[in-house]
Design a protein around this motif. Structure first.
Motif, PDB file in Angstrom:
ATOM      1  N   LEU A 157       0.820  -1.209   0.000  1.00 54.46           N
ATOM      2  CA  LEU A 157       0.000   0.000   0.000  1.00 54.46           C
ATOM      3  C   LEU A 157       0.857   1.263   0.000  1.00 54.46           C
ATOM      4  CD1 LEU A 157      -2.283  -2.037   0.516  1.00 54.46           C
ATOM      5  CD2 LEU A 157      -3.209  -0.471   2.212  1.00 54.46           C
ATOM      6  N   GLN A 158       2.000   1.195   0.674  1.00 51.94           N
ATOM      7  CA  GLN A 158       2.917   2.337   0.627  1.00 51.94           C
ATOM      8  C   GLN A 158       3.441   2.551  -0.786  1.00 51.94           C
ATOM      9  OE1 GLN A 158       5.802   1.245   3.599  1.00 51.94           O
ATOM     10  NE2 GLN A 158       4.735   2.342   5.225  1.00 51.94           N
ATOM     11  N   TYR A 159       3.712   1.486  -1.490  1.00 53.77           N
ATOM     12  CA  TYR A 159       4.148   1.596  -2.879  1.00 53.77           C
ATOM     13  C   TYR A 159       3.060   2.250  -3.733  1.00 53.77           C
ATOM     14  CZ  TYR A 159       8.405  -1.201  -2.411  1.00 53.77           C
ATOM     15  OH  TYR A 159       9.659  -1.644  -2.085  1.00 53.77           O
ATOM     16  N   CYS A 160       1.806   1.924  -3.458  1.00 53.85           N
ATOM     17  CA  CYS A 160       0.706   2.523  -4.225  1.00 53.85           C
ATOM     18  C   CYS A 160       0.688   4.034  -4.067  1.00 53.85           C
ATOM     19  CB  CYS A 160      -0.628   1.924  -3.774  1.00 53.85           C
ATOM     20  SG  CYS A 160      -0.856   0.192  -4.176  1.00 53.85           S
ATOM     21  N   VAL A 161       0.785   4.498  -2.820  1.00 56.53           N
ATOM     22  CA  VAL A 161       0.780   5.934  -2.583  1.00 56.53           C
ATOM     23  C   VAL A 161       2.058   6.571  -3.127  1.00 56.53           C
ATOM     24  CG1 VAL A 161       0.619   7.723  -0.819  1.00 56.53           C
ATOM     25  CG2 VAL A 161      -0.678   5.611  -0.560  1.00 56.53           C
ATOM     26  N   ALA A 162       3.184   5.887  -2.959  1.00 57.59           N
ATOM     27  CA  ALA A 162       4.445   6.416  -3.473  1.00 57.59           C
ATOM     28  C   ALA A 162       4.417   6.560  -4.983  1.00 57.59           C
ATOM     29  CB  ALA A 162       5.604   5.506  -3.049  1.00 57.59           C
ATOM     30  N   PHE A 163       3.672   5.702  -5.664  1.00 54.81           N
ATOM     31  CA  PHE A 163       3.560   5.816  -7.117  1.00 54.81           C
ATOM     32  C   PHE A 163       2.923   7.152  -7.497  1.00 54.81           C
ATOM     33  CE2 PHE A 163       1.532   5.249 -11.210  1.00 54.81           C
ATOM     34  CZ  PHE A 163       2.512   4.598 -11.946  1.00 54.81           C
ATOM     35  N   ALA A 164       1.870   7.547  -6.788  1.00 53.46           N
ATOM     36  CA  ALA A 164       1.220   8.825  -7.091  1.00 53.46           C
ATOM     37  C   ALA A 164       2.170   9.996  -6.829  1.00 53.46           C
ATOM     38  CB  ALA A 164      -0.055   8.979  -6.253  1.00 53.46           C
ATOM     39  N   TYR A 165       2.878   9.965  -5.707  1.00 53.28           N
ATOM     40  CA  TYR A 165       3.832  11.041  -5.427  1.00 53.28           C
ATOM     41  C   TYR A 165       4.961  11.061  -6.453  1.00 53.28           C
ATOM     42  CZ  TYR A 165       1.891  12.326  -0.863  1.00 53.28           C
ATOM     43  OH  TYR A 165       1.078  12.792   0.137  1.00 53.28           O
ATOM     44  N   ALA A 166       5.444   9.887  -6.844  1.00 55.07           N
ATOM     45  CA  ALA A 166       6.533   9.823  -7.819  1.00 55.07           C
ATOM     46  C   ALA A 166       6.087  10.362  -9.172  1.00 55.07           C
ATOM     47  CB  ALA A 166       7.030   8.380  -7.952  1.00 55.07           C
ATOM     48  N   VAL A 167       4.854  10.062  -9.565  1.00 54.62           N
ATOM     49  CA  VAL A 167       4.334  10.600 -10.827  1.00 54.62           C
ATOM     50  C   VAL A 167       4.243  12.121 -10.754  1.00 54.62           C
ATOM     51  CG1 VAL A 167       2.269  10.717 -12.276  1.00 54.62           C
ATOM     52  CG2 VAL A 167       3.121   8.509 -11.516  1.00 54.62           C
ATOM     53  N   LYS A 168       3.829  12.638  -9.619  1.00 54.88           N
ATOM     54  CA  LYS A 168       3.741  14.093  -9.458  1.00 54.88           C
ATOM     55  C   LYS A 168       5.100  14.751  -9.665  1.00 54.88           C
ATOM     56  CE  LYS A 168       4.052  15.825  -5.460  1.00 54.88           C
ATOM     57  NZ  LYS A 168       3.863  16.239  -4.043  1.00 54.88           N
ATOM     58  N   HIS A 169       6.129  14.231  -9.002  1.00 57.46           N
ATOM     59  CA  HIS A 169       7.461  14.807  -9.149  1.00 57.46           C
ATOM     60  C   HIS A 169       8.014  14.574 -10.553  1.00 57.46           C
ATOM     61  CE1 HIS A 169       7.886  16.040  -4.994  1.00 57.46           C
ATOM     62  NE2 HIS A 169       7.492  14.845  -4.584  1.00 57.46           N
ATOM     63  N   TYR A 170       7.695  13.435 -11.132  1.00 57.73           N
ATOM     64  CA  TYR A 170       8.184  13.132 -12.479  1.00 57.73           C
ATOM     65  C   TYR A 170       7.610  14.111 -13.503  1.00 57.73           C
ATOM     66  CZ  TYR A 170       8.951  10.447 -16.759  1.00 57.73           C
ATOM     67  OH  TYR A 170       9.308  10.056 -18.020  1.00 57.73           O
ATOM     68  N   LEU A 171       6.332  14.409 -13.383  1.00 59.54           N
ATOM     69  CA  LEU A 171       5.705  15.346 -14.309  1.00 59.54           C
ATOM     70  C   LEU A 171       6.238  16.764 -14.128  1.00 59.54           C
ATOM     71  CD1 LEU A 171       2.006  14.116 -14.069  1.00 59.54           C
ATOM     72  CD2 LEU A 171       3.611  13.707 -15.939  1.00 59.54           C
ATOM     73  N   ARG A 172       6.677  17.090 -12.933  1.00 55.32           N
ATOM     74  CA  ARG A 172       7.224  18.420 -12.680  1.00 55.32           C
ATOM     75  C   ARG A 172       8.716  18.509 -12.993  1.00 55.32           C
ATOM     76  NH1 ARG A 172       4.143  19.777  -6.914  1.00 55.32           N
ATOM     77  NH2 ARG A 172       2.128  20.307  -7.856  1.00 55.32           N
ATOM     78  N   GLY A 173       9.295  17.413 -13.459  1.00 53.80           N
ATOM     79  CA  GLY A 173      10.705  17.432 -13.816  1.00 53.80           C
ATOM     80  C   GLY A 173      11.636  17.452 -12.629  1.00 53.80           C
ATOM     81  N   GLU A 174      11.211  16.909 -11.490  1.00 55.80           N
ATOM     82  CA  GLU A 174      12.029  16.896 -10.284  1.00 55.80           C
ATOM     83  C   GLU A 174      12.677  15.532 -10.137  1.00 55.80           C
ATOM     84  OE1 GLU A 174       9.075  20.020  -7.948  1.00 55.80           O
ATOM     85  OE2 GLU A 174       9.023  17.876  -7.478  1.00 55.80           O
ATOM     86  N   ASP A 181       7.781  14.602   0.898  1.00 58.67           N
ATOM     87  CA  ASP A 181       6.554  13.823   0.815  1.00 58.67           C
ATOM     88  C   ASP A 181       6.817  12.416   0.289  1.00 58.67           C
ATOM     89  OD1 ASP A 181       7.308  14.600  -1.679  1.00 58.67           O
ATOM     90  OD2 ASP A 181       5.393  15.523  -2.239  1.00 58.67           O
ATOM     91  N   LEU A 182       7.837  12.250  -0.544  1.00 59.52           N
ATOM     92  CA  LEU A 182       8.130  10.938  -1.107  1.00 59.52           C
ATOM     93  C   LEU A 182       8.901  10.058  -0.137  1.00 59.52           C
ATOM     94  CD1 LEU A 182       7.783   9.217  -3.619  1.00 59.52           C
ATOM     95  CD2 LEU A 182       9.902  10.186  -4.518  1.00 59.52           C
ATOM     96  N   THR A 183       9.897  10.613   0.525  1.00 59.40           N
ATOM     97  CA  THR A 183      10.672   9.818   1.480  1.00 59.40           C
ATOM     98  C   THR A 183       9.846   9.418   2.694  1.00 59.40           C
ATOM     99  OG1 THR A 183      11.478  11.896   2.458  1.00 59.40           O
ATOM    100  CG2 THR A 183      12.865  10.833   0.795  1.00 59.40           C
ATOM    101  N   ALA A 184       8.786  10.183   2.989  1.00 58.79           N
ATOM    102  CA  ALA A 184       7.951   9.842   4.140  1.00 58.79           C
ATOM    103  C   ALA A 184       7.104   8.601   3.894  1.00 58.79           C
ATOM    104  CB  ALA A 184       7.038  11.018   4.494  1.00 58.79           C
ATOM    105  N   ILE A 185       6.826   8.273   2.638  1.00 68.98           N
ATOM    106  CA  ILE A 185       5.949   7.147   2.329  1.00 68.98           C
ATOM    107  C   ILE A 185       6.682   6.017   1.621  1.00 68.98           C
ATOM    108  CG2 ILE A 185       5.233   7.976   0.064  1.00 68.98           C
ATOM    109  CD1 ILE A 185       2.981   6.324   2.720  1.00 68.98           C
ATOM    110  N   LEU A 186       7.843   6.290   1.028  1.00 65.46           N
ATOM    111  CA  LEU A 186       8.553   5.276   0.255  1.00 65.46           C
ATOM    112  C   LEU A 186       9.214   4.276   1.196  1.00 65.46           C
ATOM    113  CD1 LEU A 186       9.140   4.772  -2.787  1.00 65.46           C
ATOM    114  CD2 LEU A 186      11.348   5.858  -2.416  1.00 65.46           C
TER     115      LEU A 186
END
Length: 429
Positions: A157-174, A181-186
């Motif tokens: 389940l943590q991976y599921c939420v981390a996927f959404a955060y990772a997509v957010k940062h990926y789309l922003r070019g980070e 926010d990513l290290t807290a759930i990954l």
């Protein structure tokens, strides 16, 4: 005196509650939004509009001094049609991109919710009673305890939420994973894999692992290049251009006068992958392990395929949003639009000055505000994944999703432990 004081206090207490707010006035009048500057496009276009206004004032000034600054009225109608069509298409295209981004992220959120629920409910230990005779030899036996299984489910389940955060940062070019926010759930295990790679031997990363691509120095024609991070930005795919220097000089090295060999140097291993795809790999691996351990017997092959399909859909939605982020509106289109609007607005005062005189200035200003505002809105929403005020609130979407999954882990019950028997995949007959 005391009654008067009490009445004043009561009126002061009622005054804040009786104050009419903006959202209440919107039900009865447009005036709150008409006079509103915060959140509008005015601050974005105030400079160009003032430029047109100053030009109009100069035209009126020279006209008042007897200068011939008048154009025929047949020019403006021709430009009006062209400018109107271009603005409509520009605005529609930008909103389509904005709506596409919102729709894809909403589908991604739905997939994460469904996948998390299926993991939490349907992944359970197989029954411990004797194996049924009609499926003897097929019943899987798991060595996991209930505590270990719960830990694996929470990690999934943590991976599921981390996927959404990772997509957010990926789309922003980070790049990277060093985001609060990513290290807290990954899960820490994935972070260590990103640092050392999946394939390691004797404590040393393999040639194709992430660690092998980090801080790798490559020498090509005297130049040094360094790869900084395993994850990459949202950008166009780049091919390997730094091959052998001698072969690069020939357009067809294999058909040249002398035979040449293309040597692949260590930079050939400087590969990278978006972090969301790494997390999707972990989710697919989790489904595989649950199936292998016999933890998905209550849903059978159909349920396993459905869970794999949700992971695939998550990657599909990420790719769709990547398409929006990687495909900007062509620069010549935006440049030509601004040129046409500017030409129209600068020709308008020369056309209206003869009939309207000095009153032409506010009219041209209103027209400039209208046309430039439409173009400004289109430019504001064409890239919906950034940090601008009117971009999609991806941070809110991800935080809400994290809260929902956290609530599921802490308060919602898990599925039964094999209470519904086995499904051998052969149907009811």
């Amino acid at each position: 005196m005391e009654p008067r004081k009490s009445s004043k206090l009561s009126l002061a207490a009622l005054t804040p509650s009786m104050r009419i707010k903006r959202h209440q006035l919107r039900k009865y009048s447009w005036l709150p939004d008409v006079l509103r500057i915060k959140g509008s496009i005015i601050t974005r276009i105030i400079g160009p509009v003032l430029t047109v206004t100053i030009f109009s004032a100069l035209v009126a000034y020279f006209w008042s001094r007897g200068e011939k600054v008048v154009l025929t009225n047949s020019i403006v109608p021709l430009l009006s049609v062209v400018v109107g069509l271009i603005l409509v298409f520009r605005n529609g295209t930008s909103y389509d991109r904005y709506w596409e981004g919102r729709k894809c992220f909403a589908t991604l959120t739905s997939n994460v919710r469904n996948f998390s629920r299926m993991i939490w409910v349907h992944v359970c230990l197989p029954p411990t009673e004797e194996q049924p005779t009609h499926i003897k030899g097929r019943t899987p036996v798991s060595t996991l305890t209930a505590t270990e299984l719960r830990r694996q489910k929470v990690e999934a389940l943590q991976y599921c939420v981390a996927f959404a955060y990772a997509v957010k940062h990926y789309l922003r070019g980070e790049e990277g994973i060093q985001h609060d926010d990513l290290t807290a759930i990954l899960p820490p295990r994935l972070a260590s894999y990103i640092e050392t790679g999946y394939n390691s031997t004797r404590g040393r990363a393999s040639p194709t692992s992430y660690a092998a691509t980090e801080n790798t120095v490559v020498e090509s024609e005297g130049n040094l290049r360094t790869s900084s991070d395993a994850t990459k930005r949202v950008r166009r795919k780049r091919s390997k251009k730094f091959l052998d220097g001698r072969a690069a000089k020939s357009s067809t090295p294999l058909l040249g006068d002398s035979h040449q060999t293309i040597m692949f140097h260590p930079y050939a291993n400087q590969t990278s992958i978006p972090l969301p795809l790494v997390i999707a790999h972990e989710l697919s691996g989790a489904v595989f392990r649950f199936k292998r351990e016999g933890l998905l017997e209550t849903v059978g092959p159909a349920g396993t395929n459905a869970m794999s399909g949700l992971v695939q859909s998550m990657v599909d939605q990420m790719t769709s949003m990547e398409r929006v982020a990687n495909t900007p509106i062509p620069a010549p289109y935006g440049i030509h639009l601004k040129q046409c609007v500017t030409l129209y607005l600068f020709a308008l005062p020369l056309t209206l000055i003869k009939e309207l005189g000095w009153s032409m200035i506010p009219i041209v200003t209103v027209v400039a505000f209208t046309l430039m505002g439409i173009e400004g809105i289109a430019d504001e929403i064409e890239m919906p994944f950034g940090y601008d005020k009117h971009d999609l609130p991806l941070d809110t979407y991800c935080d809400d999703l994290k809260e929902e999954v956290q609530y599921m882990i802490e308060r919602l019950p898990e599925g039964g432990h094999g209470a519904f028997g086995y499904d051998d995949g052969e149907g009811d007959d």
